[in-house]
Design a protein around this motif. Structure first.
Motif, PDB file in Angstrom:
ATOM      1  N   ALA A  84       0.841  -1.202   0.000  1.00 21.42           N
ATOM      2  CA  ALA A  84       0.000   0.000   0.000  1.00 21.42           C
ATOM      3  C   ALA A  84       0.876   1.251   0.000  1.00 21.42           C
ATOM      4  CB  ALA A  84      -0.934  -0.003   1.208  1.00 21.42           C
ATOM      5  N   ALA A  85       1.965   1.219   0.753  1.00 20.49           N
ATOM      6  CA  ALA A  85       2.882   2.365   0.794  1.00 20.49           C
ATOM      7  C   ALA A  85       3.503   2.620  -0.581  1.00 20.49           C
ATOM      8  CB  ALA A  85       3.975   2.127   1.834  1.00 20.49           C
ATOM      9  N   ARG A  86       3.764   1.539  -1.322  1.00 21.93           N
ATOM     10  CA  ARG A  86       4.343   1.681  -2.667  1.00 21.93           C
ATOM     11  C   ARG A  86       3.275   1.917  -3.731  1.00 21.93           C
ATOM     12  NH1 ARG A  86       6.929  -3.272  -1.375  1.00 21.93           N
ATOM     13  NH2 ARG A  86       5.760  -4.261  -3.078  1.00 21.93           N
ATOM     14  N   GLN A  87       1.998   1.856  -3.362  1.00 17.94           N
ATOM     15  CA  GLN A  87       0.894   1.955  -4.317  1.00 17.94           C
ATOM     16  C   GLN A  87       1.017   0.858  -5.386  1.00 17.94           C
ATOM     17  OE1 GLN A  87      -1.186   5.553  -4.591  1.00 17.94           O
ATOM     18  NE2 GLN A  87      -0.866   5.008  -2.461  1.00 17.94           N
ATOM     19  N   ASP A  88       1.450  -0.312  -4.945  1.00 10.95           N
ATOM     20  CA  ASP A  88       1.741  -1.406  -5.878  1.00 10.95           C
ATOM     21  C   ASP A  88       0.587  -2.413  -5.868  1.00 10.95           C
ATOM     22  OD1 ASP A  88       2.789  -3.403  -7.432  1.00 10.95           O
ATOM     23  OD2 ASP A  88       4.712  -3.513  -6.392  1.00 10.95           O
ATOM     24  N   TYR A  89      -0.416  -2.155  -6.675  1.00 13.59           N
ATOM     25  CA  TYR A  89      -1.592  -3.022  -6.695  1.00 13.59           C
ATOM     26  C   TYR A  89      -1.266  -4.408  -7.244  1.00 13.59           C
ATOM     27  CZ  TYR A  89      -6.189  -4.960  -7.590  1.00 13.59           C
ATOM     28  OH  TYR A  89      -7.280  -5.793  -7.590  1.00 13.59           O
ATOM     29  N   GLU A  90      -0.452  -4.478  -8.262  1.00 13.32           N
ATOM     30  CA  GLU A  90      -0.131  -5.773  -8.882  1.00 13.32           C
ATOM     31  C   GLU A  90       0.500  -6.723  -7.861  1.00 13.32           C
ATOM     32  OE1 GLU A  90      -0.620  -7.239 -11.682  1.00 13.32           O
ATOM     33  OE2 GLU A  90      -1.477  -5.649 -12.929  1.00 13.32           O
ATOM     34  N   ALA A  91       1.455  -6.224  -7.061  1.00 18.71           N
ATOM     35  CA  ALA A  91       2.105  -7.072  -6.063  1.00 18.71           C
ATOM     36  C   ALA A  91       1.100  -7.520  -5.002  1.00 18.71           C
ATOM     37  CB  ALA A  91       3.262  -6.321  -5.403  1.00 18.71           C
ATOM     38  N   PHE A  92       0.223  -6.601  -4.592  1.00 15.17           N
ATOM     39  CA  PHE A  92      -0.802  -6.973  -3.623  1.00 15.17           C
ATOM     40  C   PHE A  92      -1.722  -8.047  -4.196  1.00 15.17           C
ATOM     41  CE2 PHE A  92      -5.299  -6.506  -2.628  1.00 15.17           C
ATOM     42  CZ  PHE A  92      -5.290  -6.930  -1.302  1.00 15.17           C
ATOM     43  N   TYR A  93      -2.154  -7.869  -5.444  1.00 10.80           N
ATOM     44  CA  TYR A  93      -3.082  -8.811  -6.070  1.00 10.80           C
ATOM     45  C   TYR A  93      -2.483 -10.214  -6.149  1.00 10.80           C
ATOM     46  CZ  TYR A  93      -5.728 -11.173  -9.727  1.00 10.80           C
ATOM     47  OH  TYR A  93      -6.442 -12.098 -10.439  1.00 10.80           O
ATOM     48  N   GLU A  94      -1.238 -10.314  -6.577  1.00  9.95           N
ATOM     49  CA  GLU A  94      -0.598 -11.621  -6.701  1.00  9.95           C
ATOM     50  C   GLU A  94      -0.512 -12.314  -5.343  1.00  9.95           C
ATOM     51  OE1 GLU A  94       0.071 -13.132  -9.416  1.00  9.95           O
ATOM     52  OE2 GLU A  94      -0.432 -11.441 -10.719  1.00  9.95           O
ATOM     53  N   SER A  95      -0.152 -11.581  -4.308  1.00 10.73           N
ATOM     54  CA  SER A  95      -0.069 -12.151  -2.960  1.00 10.73           C
ATOM     55  C   SER A  95      -1.442 -12.557  -2.444  1.00 10.73           C
ATOM     56  CB  SER A  95       0.569 -11.128  -2.015  1.00 10.73           C
ATOM     57  OG  SER A  95       0.514 -11.574  -0.681  1.00 10.73           O
ATOM     58  N   GLU A  96      -2.431 -11.697  -2.672  1.00  6.56           N
ATOM     59  CA  GLU A  96      -3.776 -11.973  -2.179  1.00  6.56           C
ATOM     60  C   GLU A  96      -4.388 -13.180  -2.877  1.00  6.56           C
ATOM     61  OE1 GLU A  96      -7.262 -11.281   0.176  1.00  6.56           O
ATOM     62  OE2 GLU A  96      -5.128 -10.821   0.350  1.00  6.56           O
ATOM     63  N   MET A  97      -4.123 -13.340  -4.174  1.00  4.52           N
ATOM     64  CA  MET A  97      -4.693 -14.472  -4.911  1.00  4.52           C
ATOM     65  C   MET A  97      -4.137 -15.795  -4.403  1.00  4.52           C
ATOM     66  SD  MET A  97      -7.136 -13.900  -6.912  1.00  4.52           S
ATOM     67  CE  MET A  97      -7.118 -15.552  -7.601  1.00  4.52           C
ATOM     68  N   GLN A  98      -2.898 -15.815  -3.969  1.00  6.17           N
ATOM     69  CA  GLN A  98      -2.337 -17.042  -3.389  1.00  6.17           C
ATOM     70  C   GLN A  98      -3.110 -17.431  -2.132  1.00  6.17           C
ATOM     71  OE1 GLN A  98       1.902 -16.644  -2.764  1.00  6.17           O
ATOM     72  NE2 GLN A  98       2.293 -16.027  -4.873  1.00  6.17           N
ATOM     73  N   THR A  99      -3.448 -16.432  -1.311  1.00  7.72           N
ATOM     74  CA  THR A  99      -4.220 -16.689  -0.099  1.00  7.72           C
ATOM     75  C   THR A  99      -5.630 -17.150  -0.445  1.00  7.72           C
ATOM     76  OG1 THR A  99      -2.966 -14.964   1.048  1.00  7.72           O
ATOM     77  CG2 THR A  99      -5.027 -15.672   2.057  1.00  7.72           C
ATOM     78  N   ARG A 100      -6.269 -16.472  -1.402  1.00 14.06           N
ATOM     79  CA  ARG A 100      -7.639 -16.835  -1.781  1.00 14.06           C
ATOM     80  C   ARG A 100      -7.706 -18.263  -2.341  1.00 14.06           C
ATOM     81  NH1 ARG A 100     -11.024 -12.127  -2.674  1.00 14.06           N
ATOM     82  NH2 ARG A 100     -10.230 -10.549  -1.214  1.00 14.06           N
ATOM     83  N   GLU A 101      -6.703 -18.636  -3.112  1.00 11.05           N
ATOM     84  CA  GLU A 101      -6.682 -19.989  -3.674  1.00 11.05           C
ATOM     85  C   GLU A 101      -6.505 -21.030  -2.577  1.00 11.05           C
ATOM     86  OE1 GLU A 101      -3.611 -19.785  -6.560  1.00 11.05           O
ATOM     87  OE2 GLU A 101      -4.834 -18.738  -8.053  1.00 11.05           O
ATOM     88  N   ALA A 102      -5.668 -20.729  -1.594  1.00  9.95           N
ATOM     89  CA  ALA A 102      -5.443 -21.669  -0.494  1.00  9.95           C
ATOM     90  C   ALA A 102      -6.687 -21.823   0.369  1.00  9.95           C
ATOM     91  CB  ALA A 102      -4.267 -21.196   0.363  1.00  9.95           C
ATOM     92  N   LEU A 103      -7.437 -20.731   0.563  1.00 10.64           N
ATOM     93  CA  LEU A 103      -8.625 -20.751   1.415  1.00 10.64           C
ATOM     94  C   LEU A 103      -9.901 -21.082   0.652  1.00 10.64           C
ATOM     95  CD1 LEU A 103      -7.957 -17.555   3.586  1.00 10.64           C
ATOM     96  CD2 LEU A 103      -7.597 -19.941   4.233  1.00 10.64           C
ATOM     97  N   ARG A 104      -9.804 -21.197  -0.683  1.00 13.14           N
ATOM     98  CA  ARG A 104     -10.978 -21.439  -1.521  1.00 13.14           C
ATOM     99  C   ARG A 104     -12.023 -20.357  -1.315  1.00 13.14           C
ATOM    100  NH1 ARG A 104     -10.242 -23.883  -5.705  1.00 13.14           N
ATOM    101  NH2 ARG A 104     -12.380 -24.645  -5.832  1.00 13.14           N
ATOM    102  N   CYS A 105     -11.595 -19.105  -1.439  1.00 14.84           N
ATOM    103  CA  CYS A 105     -12.479 -17.953  -1.289  1.00 14.84           C
ATOM    104  C   CYS A 105     -12.632 -17.257  -2.635  1.00 14.84           C
ATOM    105  CB  CYS A 105     -11.894 -16.981  -0.267  1.00 14.84           C
ATOM    106  SG  CYS A 105     -12.039 -17.536   1.447  1.00 14.84           S
ATOM    107  N   PRO A 106     -13.686 -16.446  -2.808  1.00 13.25           N
ATOM    108  CA  PRO A 106     -13.864 -15.724  -4.068  1.00 13.25           C
ATOM    109  C   PRO A 106     -12.601 -14.919  -4.411  1.00 13.25           C
ATOM    110  CG  PRO A 106     -15.808 -15.485  -2.683  1.00 13.25           C
ATOM    111  CD  PRO A 106     -14.775 -16.174  -1.855  1.00 13.25           C
TER     112      PRO A 106
END
Length: 482
Positions: free
Chosen positions: A357-379
């Motif tokens: 968020a400090a870097r305003q880096d949405y792409e890096a956040f998205y890639e990290s978040e998708m790994q979590t969502r896939e592991a948890l089977r969330c939307p």
């Protein structure tokens, strides 16, 4: 809150062809706008989520700004998400749908990555302004050093510099009231709401502790009502406390506060933002109202206080919500010619969400978040349907929901075996009791398709027609917070 600012810009360009729709309009004003749109005299409609139903003729484009905002989901009947309604209307009328955001929802960006719709990226800020310089201020250990208060040393230093230069600052603290907790240091008493399963928030302006769910309140006299002690303590400060501290540390600074307590009259948003835009205040503090859309050329400093507050919430969108809030509010600084600065006060300075968020880096956040969502089977990897039952008698709510769960499982063993999925619960909602009514839910991870919706709607109709369930309300949500 953004409607007046947006309305002025569009009215300057399109004049009488603009109509506005939002809940603060009177019945007469709403009727006039509706008629103006329906007759075609208004060709541009500006409004909140309900504006998506405007009876526009020859609909050409629907623009949903800040499309990731949870406020687009209606929690009252009829339950809908304005983004989904917009998609349907655009498809029915062959109109263009534009979903705009600096921090798109993970579901929307996932759809774009899958080729569902194209992405257009703005790589520069308006007038070529640069991104703000961000300071991640580590708040750990300050208490041991004898430093108290909400404002840390980094933010205090930047505020002094900003005020000396005659510039303005916006401070974001997503908690209204004086303190989230007030209690007795002798007997441990804490004011609890009699109708909701939550403690009350202390409001120093009124001298009362208030429930932010049902509005119930009690007078705080300075003495514990149980033991009579005067040793009352406060914890987890809110916007009122921040305002008091600013007046103490910067007595000459002019401060405005923007939260649900100060914005409770018609036109209050516009009056406050107009004053701030004219330079009649040096510091604007507020809750989520100050995070999006505000465009003031003299604002060169933004402070994010208690950035961790939403980071550890108990739902799968906690990281996404935190990233969005921080990124959006940091973007309020340095929007013209002066380089902006932002201070993020946190107890988790190395957390990936804070860093991206400090870097305003949405792409890096998205890639990290998708790994979590896939592991948890969330939307968006998997759809989640939550069926919630609400009623005044806790045992009746539970027994009714258990019966509904049994019926659902029975149908998935038979005629709906093609959409069979495990049913979890019943479990208590995050706030199990609100306004004297208990809330429990069951959760199912299953693909949201026409066949699945037919099953759920059929079970809900059966439930409501059964006299044994009188007094219990049930509803279904798709991909809402857990």
């Amino acid at each position: 809150g953004l409607t007046p600012q947006l309305l002025r810009q569009f009215a300057a360009r399109f004049g009488e062809e603009v109509a506005v729709l939002h809940s603060a309009l009177s019945a007469g004003e709403r009727y006039d706008s509706f008629k103006k749109i329906k007759t075609g005299r208004a060709r541009v409609v500006i409004g909140t989520r309900s504006a998506v139903f405007a009876p526009a003729k020859n609909l050409g484009v629907i623009i949903i700004d800040e499309e990731q905002d949870a406020a687009y989901r209606s929690e009252q009947s009829p339950r809908y998400h304005a983004r989904d309604v917009a998609k349907y209307r655009a498809a029915q009328t062959d109109a263009l749908l534009v979903l705009g955001s600096a921090t798109p929802s993970v579901e929307t960006y996932y759809g774009a990555k899958q080729g569902k719709y194209p992405v257009f990226t703005l790589t520069e800020r308006f007038l070529g302004a640069g991104l703000p310089e961000v300071i991640i201020s580590d708040m750990r250990g300050l208490a041991r050093e004898g430093r108290s208060g909400i404002i840390g040393p980094d933010l205090e230093r930047e505020l002094i510099s900003t005020l000396e230069k005659g510039k303005q600052a916006i401070l974001f603290l997503n908690r209204r009231g004086n303190s989230r907790v007030i209690g007795c240091g002798v007997c441990g008493w804490v004011p609890e709401c009699p109708s909701c399963s939550t403690t009350m928030t202390y409001h120093s302006v009124s001298g009362r502790a208030m429930c932010h769910y049902c509005g119930a309140s009690i007078k705080i006299t300075g003495k514990c009502p149980q033991c009579g002690s005067t040793s009352l303590f406060t914890e987890t400060p809110g916007t009122q406390k921040l305002e008091e501290e600013l007046h103490e540390r910067f007595p000459s600074a002019r401060v405005l506060r923007m939260d649900a307590d100060t914005m409770n009259t018609k036109g209050a948003h516009e009056r406050l933002l107009t004053r701030f835009g004219k330079g009649e205040a040096d510091i604007l503090i507020g809750t989520q109202m100050v995070t999006k859309g505000l465009d003031f050329e003299n604002v060169t400093l933004v402070g994010v206080l208690d950035a961790d507050q939403s980071l550890y919430a108990q739902d799968y969108r906690a990281h996404e919500r935190t990233f969005s809030l921080i990124t959006q509010v940091v973007g309020r600084a340095g929007r013209r010619f002066d380089t902006g600065r932002a201070v993020i006060q946190t107890y988790s300075p190395l957390h990936p969400v804070i860093l991206t968020a400090a870097r305003q880096d949405y792409e890096a956040f998205y890639e990290s978040e998708m790994q979590t969502r896939e592991a948890l089977r969330c939307p968006p990897v998997c759809d989640i349907t939550m069926i919630t039952a609400v009623g005044e008698l806790e045992q009746q709510v539970l027994s009714s929901l258990l019966a509904l769960k049994t019926r659902l499982q029975s149908l998935m063993e038979g005629q709906f075996a093609d959409v069979k999925a495990p049913v979890l619960g019943p479990a208590a909602a995050q706030m199990v009791k609100v306004m004297g009514r208990y809330r429990y839910h069951i959760t199912i991870r299953a693909k949201d398709c026409a066949r699945w919706r037919r099953l759920i709607s059929g079970v809900l109709r059966e439930f409501m027609q059964d006299g044994k369930n009188r007094g219990v309300t049930v509803f279904a949500d798709s991909n809402n917070e857990m």
